[in-house]
Design a protein around this motif. Structure first.
Motif, short mmCIF file in Angstrom:
data_model
loop_
_atom_site.label_atom_id
_atom_site.label_comp_id
_atom_site.label_asym_id
_atom_site.label_seq_id
_atom_site.Cartn_x
_atom_site.Cartn_y
_atom_site.Cartn_z
N LEU A 147 -13.70 -16.66 -0.23
CA LEU A 147 -13.96 -17.69 0.77
C LEU A 147 -15.15 -17.27 1.63
O LEU A 147 -16.06 -18.05 1.90
CB LEU A 147 -12.73 -17.88 1.66
CG LEU A 147 -11.56 -18.68 1.10
CD1 LEU A 147 -10.40 -18.64 2.08
CD2 LEU A 147 -11.98 -20.11 0.84
N ALA A 148 -15.10 -15.99 2.08
CA ALA A 148 -16.14 -15.49 2.97
C ALA A 148 -17.50 -15.54 2.28
O ALA A 148 -18.50 -16.00 2.84
CB ALA A 148 -15.81 -14.07 3.41
N THR A 149 -17.53 -15.09 1.03
CA THR A 149 -18.80 -15.06 0.31
C THR A 149 -19.35 -16.47 0.12
O THR A 149 -20.53 -16.73 0.31
CB THR A 149 -18.60 -14.38 -1.06
OG1 THR A 149 -17.80 -13.22 -0.86
CG2 THR A 149 -19.92 -13.99 -1.67
N LEU A 150 -18.44 -17.39 -0.24
CA LEU A 150 -18.86 -18.78 -0.41
C LEU A 150 -19.42 -19.34 0.89
O LEU A 150 -20.46 -20.00 0.92
CB LEU A 150 -17.67 -19.64 -0.87
CG LEU A 150 -17.36 -19.60 -2.36
CD1 LEU A 150 -16.12 -20.44 -2.66
CD2 LEU A 150 -18.54 -20.11 -3.17
N PHE A 155 -23.47 -21.61 4.25
CA PHE A 155 -23.93 -21.87 5.62
C PHE A 155 -25.04 -20.92 6.09
O PHE A 155 -25.81 -21.27 6.95
CB PHE A 155 -22.74 -21.81 6.59
CG PHE A 155 -21.75 -22.89 6.34
CD1 PHE A 155 -22.01 -24.19 6.75
CD2 PHE A 155 -20.57 -22.62 5.68
CE1 PHE A 155 -21.10 -25.20 6.50
CE2 PHE A 155 -19.65 -23.62 5.43
CZ PHE A 155 -19.92 -24.92 5.84
N ALA A 156 -25.06 -19.71 5.53
CA ALA A 156 -26.06 -18.76 6.00
C ALA A 156 -27.28 -18.71 5.08
O ALA A 156 -28.41 -18.74 5.54
CB ALA A 156 -25.44 -17.37 6.13
N LEU A 162 -26.08 -20.67 10.24
CA LEU A 162 -25.33 -19.63 10.96
C LEU A 162 -25.72 -18.25 10.44
O LEU A 162 -26.14 -18.12 9.30
CB LEU A 162 -23.82 -19.85 10.73
CG LEU A 162 -23.27 -21.16 11.27
CD1 LEU A 162 -21.92 -21.45 10.64
CD2 LEU A 162 -23.16 -21.10 12.79
N PRO A 163 -25.57 -17.24 11.30
CA PRO A 163 -25.89 -15.88 10.85
C PRO A 163 -24.87 -15.39 9.82
O PRO A 163 -23.71 -15.78 9.86
CB PRO A 163 -25.82 -15.05 12.13
CG PRO A 163 -24.92 -15.81 13.04
CD PRO A 163 -25.11 -17.26 12.70
N ARG A 179 -21.95 -18.58 17.69
CA ARG A 179 -22.55 -18.77 16.37
C ARG A 179 -22.15 -17.65 15.42
O ARG A 179 -21.84 -17.89 14.26
CB ARG A 179 -24.09 -18.81 16.50
CG ARG A 179 -24.64 -20.20 16.81
CD ARG A 179 -26.12 -20.12 17.19
NE ARG A 179 -26.91 -19.39 16.20
CZ ARG A 179 -27.44 -19.92 15.09
NH1 ARG A 179 -27.24 -21.19 14.85
NH2 ARG A 179 -28.14 -19.19 14.28
N ALA A 180 -22.12 -16.45 15.98
CA ALA A 180 -21.79 -15.30 15.14
C ALA A 180 -20.34 -15.36 14.66
O ALA A 180 -20.04 -14.92 13.55
CB ALA A 180 -22.02 -14.01 15.93
N LEU A 181 -19.48 -15.91 15.50
CA LEU A 181 -18.05 -15.90 15.14
C LEU A 181 -17.64 -17.07 14.25
O LEU A 181 -16.56 -17.07 13.67
CB LEU A 181 -17.19 -15.92 16.41
CG LEU A 181 -17.02 -14.56 17.09
CD1 LEU A 181 -16.37 -14.73 18.44
CD2 LEU A 181 -16.19 -13.64 16.20
#
Lengths: 315, 555
Positions: A147-150, A155-156, A162-163, A179-181
């Motif tokens: 999920l995180a990688t996707l 988005f990044a 987003l960062p 934005r970071a969170l």
């Protein structure tokens, strides 16, 4: 009720003591000498002995356990072997980051999940419920790193909204932090919301066959009222348990997400400490995780009892 | 008759997925002020028909044809909003198990007044006042405050009266009673029937009264509709159906009622020495001074081939007595003897053989049988535990046991969920018999069954008792069921045996007013029984005072 709270909390303390013993014992059981490890292979015998004395490693284990336990309770958590800084200085900012991540995730995920679960129960058997079920099942089966990688990819990297990393210690200003969170919170929310929504639906649908729910329909209550009032009041106990278990998971199990987004949180600290064999830090982290679990589970039990007249009024 | 309120026409209900209909071509009607009884055994479709009057079909069922008009609205075709307007206000429902039909999370008054709130008919204080008024009319204690309680804080009979209040609070035009008293013991049933009668009297409402109990129906119904396998067998005025039924099925129901509790199996000529004895046992809950005695100095002797019946209403201590005999609840004082030898009070301290010799048949087969095991496994476990039989021997013995309780060998492969209520109770009995016991303790084994089926199980137990010289303790609240079967009857009240003796003596010439009340509580077909039962009840209230005075003077 008061008696129940007292007995439940006494039980929690007993569990914590047991866990502290296990944590300490497992530290003891690890092979190798810490002083030797810290000073490296080439260190002289005298230097190692001196460090051992300094770290009080030459004292008998029970004595060190009691000293450590006393320190834990009084806030003196010892000194990190690697950085030589007091743990009570290292931990709080890390804990704050993890707590911030957790609170934001809970605020996003829990209302969405409960709402979704209720909607699914309301339209049980319909097309909406079935399609949502499939999506949620997919989400809860998908590992967080994926999920995180996707999320990072979309988005990044592609959209550049987003960062990709969320190193809170180098962001300045609340907007930057927000934005970071966003991405870590989004990832974690997807992971726990899927499970909570599924459990909410299952609990409510199971109640639907009970005679008192049929009775509520036959009294002329609307479907929404039956679910929101008659069913939900009886689902709070089980739901409180599911939600708190997920929160506890967030505190201790966000390693993957913290690592991927480089969030300087507690889990990351623990992983780093394990690789450097920094026992005092590992032990402190373990005790914090355990405290959170025990307290949240006790809270879930008490909440469930508070909403169950039978349990509440019999004590 | 006056205005017609309910008209059921050629109603057919069946599974949504297709398959044979559960209710087929049912037609009947009810006018203002009329009580129509739907009577039939379980599975006859009577509850399904009654729910259709509220426009409700249980999960998986659908209205297929016909109509149910209530006050001019066809409930089978009404939209969701129309149904909501009708339910609770025009037509209301009284469920069989009040304990299950009330939400455990809310106070009773909040639930009882909910229909008024849902239909915004009047402000909350007015609705509450109306509820209190009804509580008073139905003789609930402390009418002002009892509504503050939760489901688990009131008795079953009281709950059923709360349910009645909930059904009446909006003064509906049609009330559906779905077996409102069949979960209650006879004395509580009398109270609730009286409350229902009081509720219906002077009301302009019509009622559907679903029941499997003809005598109960005889007290209330104006018309009776007899159902079987989803169809109407016959219908007509209550008197006609009860006195001159035209169909064989109705006649067989009435016949079964007359035959109940008659035992034709031969009894042993000589009496054997008692196999199980209880001597002056007291059993209590709690410790020390706070202990509450549920059984107070009770003695009994169980002889092989004889049945000792223990009767009394719920709360009289009869189940606690049964538990102490099998060792589930050790007596505080007194002794239990097996073949004249003292037995430890707790089953943990009894030897495996001692445990094997005293077996318990539990009240609810649904909870006593593991739903995920086959009948063969359930019975086989007992055989393995006590006799260490190998697979082949077990299979043979299971067949034998199933035959003993009149089930087919194929049943060994079934799971409890695939059996009917009567069959499950037979399996429950076979499970106890598998241990080849000397004594069987039967705890209300037929209270969940229809009259005809219950009677079959009782006869089976009696036959086993005579043929196999089993000693039997029959815990029961149903006096008719044991009247003709038992060799000895003990009447318990509040933990004390108030009367004992041969059944003929106890039933024909009861000495204690409580026994008289119990006997009067047995529903009778004749009109006027309910009034007599209520009169006997008031007689007991009066005698309670005099017996208290007696106790005072003796101390």
């Amino acid at each position: 009720m008061v008696r129940l709270v007292v007995t439940r909390l006494t039980g929690a303390v007993a569990v914590l003591l047991t866990v502290s013993l296990l944590v300490f014992a497992s530290g003891e059981a690890l092979p190798g000498d810490v002083a030797q490890l810290m000073l490296g292979e080439g260190a002289s015998q005298e230097a190692v002995a001196q460090l051992r004395q300094q770290l009080q490693l030459d004292r008998p284990a029970p004595e060190r356990y009691l000293g450590w336990l006393g320190g834990m309770v009084s806030g003196d958590w010892g000194v990190s072997y690697t950085t030589r800084r007091p743990i009570s200085e290292i931990l709080p900012p890390r804990l704050a980051n993890t707590a911030l991540l957790t609170v934001l995730t809970v605020l996003v995920a829990v209302p969405v999940a409960l709402g979704l679960g209720i909607l699914m129960a309301l339209f049980a058997g319909g097309r909406f419920e079935r399609s949502t079920s499939v999506v949620l099942l997919g989400l809860s089966a998908m590992p967080e790193f994926m999920l995180a990688t996707l999320a990072v990819l979309i988005f990044a990297v592609k959209l550049r909204w987003l960062p990709a990393i969320s190193n809170l210690s180098i962001t300045d200003g609340p907007l930057e932090a927000a934005r970071a969170l966003t991405l870590p919170v989004l990832t974690l929310s997807l992971a726990i919301a899927a499970q909570i929504a599924r459990m909410t639906r299952a609990t409510l649908v199971n109640l639907a066959d009970r005679p008192f729910i049929e009775m509520a329909h036959l009294k002329g209550a609307s479907r929404l009222r039956v679910i929101l009032v008659h069913s939900l009041a009886n689902a709070i106990g089980p739901l409180a348990n599911v939600v708190t278990l997920n929160i506890a998971f967030l505190i201790s199990g966000v390693v993957v997400v913290e690592t991927i987004f480089a969030v300087p949180g507690l889990a990351q600290l623990m992983i780093n400490s394990v690789s450097t064999r920094d026992m005092p830090v590992i032990e402190a982290c373990a005790m914090i995780f355990c405290c959170v679990y025990v307290l949240l589970l006790a809270a879930a039990d008490l909440l469930g009892t508070a909403f169950n007249p039978r349990l509440r009024r019999s004590r | 008759m006056s205005q017609e309120l309910l008209r059921v026409e050629r109603l057919t209900i069946g599974p949504r997925q297709g398959g044979p209909a559960i209710v087929q071509d049912v037609s009947f009607s009810a006018a203002q002020g009329e009580i129509v009884a739907l009577i039939g055994e379980s599975g006859s479709g009577k509850t399904t028909v009654s729910l259709a009057a509220l426009g409700h079909a249980r999960r998986g069922l659908a209205f297929r044809a016909g109509s149910v008009h209530v006050d001019g609205v066809d409930m089978t075709r009404a939209g969701r909003e129309d149904l909501r307007r009708m339910r609770g206000r025009i037509v209301s429902y009284v469920a069989q198990s009040a304990a299950a039909a009330f939400n455990p999370a809310f106070r009773l008054s909040a639930q009882v007044t909910e229909p008024a709130r849902l239909h915004q008919s009047r402000p909350r204080p007015a609705a509450l006042a109306a509820a209190v008024e009804l509580y008073r009319r139905f003789d609930l204690p402390e009418p002002e405050r009892i509504g503050e309680r939760y489901v688990h804080e009131v008795s079953g009979g009281q709950l059923q009266r709360f349910m009645l209040t909930m059904a009446m609070i909006e003064q509906p035009r049609l009330i559906v009673f779905d077996e409102p008293t069949s979960a209650l013991d006879p004395t509580t049933q009398v109270e609730v029937l009286a409350a229902i009668r009081a509720a219906m009297r002077g009301q302009r409402a019509a009622a559907i009264f679903v029941s499997h109990d003809l005598p109960v129906v005889a007290q209330l119904a104006d018309r009776i509709v007899v159902m079987r396998r989803g169809r109407v067998v016959e219908q007509g005025p209550a008197r006609t159906i009860l006195e001159t039924p035209s169909q064989d099925y109705t006649r067989s129901l009435l016949q079964a009622l007359r035959q109940r509790g008659k035992d034709s199996s031969p009894r042993a000529a000589a009496r054997f020495p008692p196999v199980l004895e209880a001597k002056n046992i007291s059993v209590g809950f709690g410790r020390g001074d706070a202990a509450v005695l549920a059984v107070d100095r009770v003695s009994m002797a169980v002889h092989p081939g004889e049945i000792v019946a223990v009767v009394g209403e719920s709360g009289s201590g009869k189940t606690t007595l049964a538990h102490s005999l099998v060792g589930l609840h050790a007596p505080l004082t007194g002794g239990i003897l097996l073949d004249g030898v003292a037995l430890p009070g707790r089953f943990q301290l009894r030897s495996r053989d001692e445990r094997r010799r005293i077996q318990m048949v539990f009240q609810s087969a649904d909870t006593a049988l593991n739903p995920s095991h086959t009948i063969g496994q359930i019975l086989g476990r007992v055989l393995k535990l006590y006799f260490n039989m190998d697979r082949q021997a077990r299979a043979a013995r299971v067949r034998e046991l199933l035959g003993l309780v009149h089930l087919r060998p194929e049943h060994a492969q079934s799971k409890p969920g695939q059996l009917s209520g009567g069959e499950k109770q037979r399996v429950n009995l076979a499970r106890a018999l598998a241990a080849s016991p000397d004594v069987l303790i039967c705890d209300e084994v037929t209270s969940a069954l229809d009259t005809v089926i219950a009677d079959g199980v009782m006869r089976l137990i009696a036959t086993l008792c005579r043929e196999r010289r089993l000693g039997i303790v029959m815990i029961c609240h149903d006096l008719t069921a044991v009247a003709g079967l038992a060799d000895e009857v003990k009447v318990m009240r509040r933990g004390v045996v108030v009367e004992e003796g041969r059944p003929d003596d106890v039933f024909c010439a009861p000495r204690h007013p409580y026994t008289r009340m119990l006997i009067s509580s047995i529903p009778q077909l004749r009109a006027g029984w309910l009034d007599e039962a209520l009169a006997a009840r008031h007689g007991l209230e009066a005698s309670k005072i005099s017996s208290l005075e007696l106790m005072d003077t003796s101390e």
